[in-house]
Motif scaffolding. Structure first.
Motif: not given
Length: 281
Positions: A235-264
């Motif tokens: 849905y066109c949100c802006t992910p972030k590499f090593k986002s503070p919210q990422g570790p909650k969804f096993d995405a601490g080392d990825e680009s994490y999108c906080p809107c719907h928990q997608s990771a890259y």
């Protein structure tokens, strides 16, 4: 096959398009620079739209249907980063009128063009218009999603990433690389093109390897620098590499999108295809 709303600028006269997503069997392994088979999507009609193949960073978690596309990087003689741009050319139509057609360039074994970025309303931004009169340099972006270390403005410079092999923001694994938020082709425009910059020794090593996809990485990255159009394909949100919210969804080392928990995974480069949306006339 699934369908989703996508965002068009109000003056485009369009509101929806249908995205067909084929199962992604044979994806490259997370944390590698392998290239998977191209996914096939439906076609669309319109000005500058249609099916296009591209390289991007693999989506590994959440509802995002596909990878986020890379922007090939160059470093100038003064140490500033810019993105490659192919532009448009005038062609004469059968009725004698003149039309602008997007140009393509073969980079690393694939045809690169602005069509890679024609989704989520980006295709309507001034930076992708034939009339854009700025340069191709990446410039730092400000705002709440920016990293604490980065300047709030100015061109992105190599020297700003001198500590990229040891940098950490306290999220995930230390030493994976250093990220920044930037914009591209966005001087004097109302809405900028959002970009995620990453410098990593893992990108350097992958570009020097002989795995499938190394040719593309060698041509699209420079001194470990990678640039990605920072628009989640869900849905066109802006992910972030090593986002503070990422570790909650096993995405601490990825680009994490906080809107719907997608990771890259920025270290898994995959070849994909999608339906590029038509540019506003």
């Amino acid at each position: 096959m699934s369908s989703n709303d996508d965002k068009y600028p109000a003056n485009s006269g369009r509101r929806r398009f249908v995205k067909g997503v084929v199962g992604s069997a044979g994806l490259a392994s997370a944390g590698t620079a392998g290239v998977a088979a191209v996914n096939s999507l439906v076609s669309s009609s319109g000005v500058g739209g249609g099916a296009v193949a591209y390289y991007g960073i693999e989506n590994t978690k959440g509802p995002a249907p596909r990878a986020m596309p890379q922007i090939p990087v160059e470093i100038d003689d003064e140490g500033y980063l810019r993105g490659r741009w192919t532009g448009f050319e005038e062609v004469e139509a059968r009725d004698g009128s003149t039309k602008l057609v997007v140009q393509t360039e073969e980079i690393g074994g694939i045809e690169y063009s602005p069509q890679w970025f024609q989704y989520c309303g980006i295709q309507g931004l001034g930076g992708l218009s034939p009339e854009y009169d700025g340069d191709n340099y990446f410039r730092y972006a400000s705002g709440g999603r920016a990293y604490d270390w980065q300047p709030s403005s100015g061109r992105v410079a190599v020297e700003d990433f001198a500590d990229y092999e040891t940098w950490t923001n306290g999220v995930g694994t230390d030493g994976l690389g250093k990220g920044a938020f930037a914009t591209w082709r966005s001087q004097d425009v109302d809405t900028p093109i959002p970009v995620q910059i990453l410098r990593s020794s893992r990108i350097e090593r992958a570009a020097e390897g002989d795995d499938e996809g190394a040719e593309w990485l060698a041509a699209s990255t420079d001194e470990g620098f990678m640039a990605v159009l920072n628009k989640c394909t869900h849905y066109c949100c802006t992910p972030k590499f090593k986002s503070p919210q990422g570790p909650k969804f096993d995405a601490g080392d990825e680009s994490y999108c906080p809107c719907h928990q997608s990771a890259y995974d920025p270290f898994s480069i995959v070849k994909r295809s999608f339906t590029a949306l038509p540019r506003p006339e």
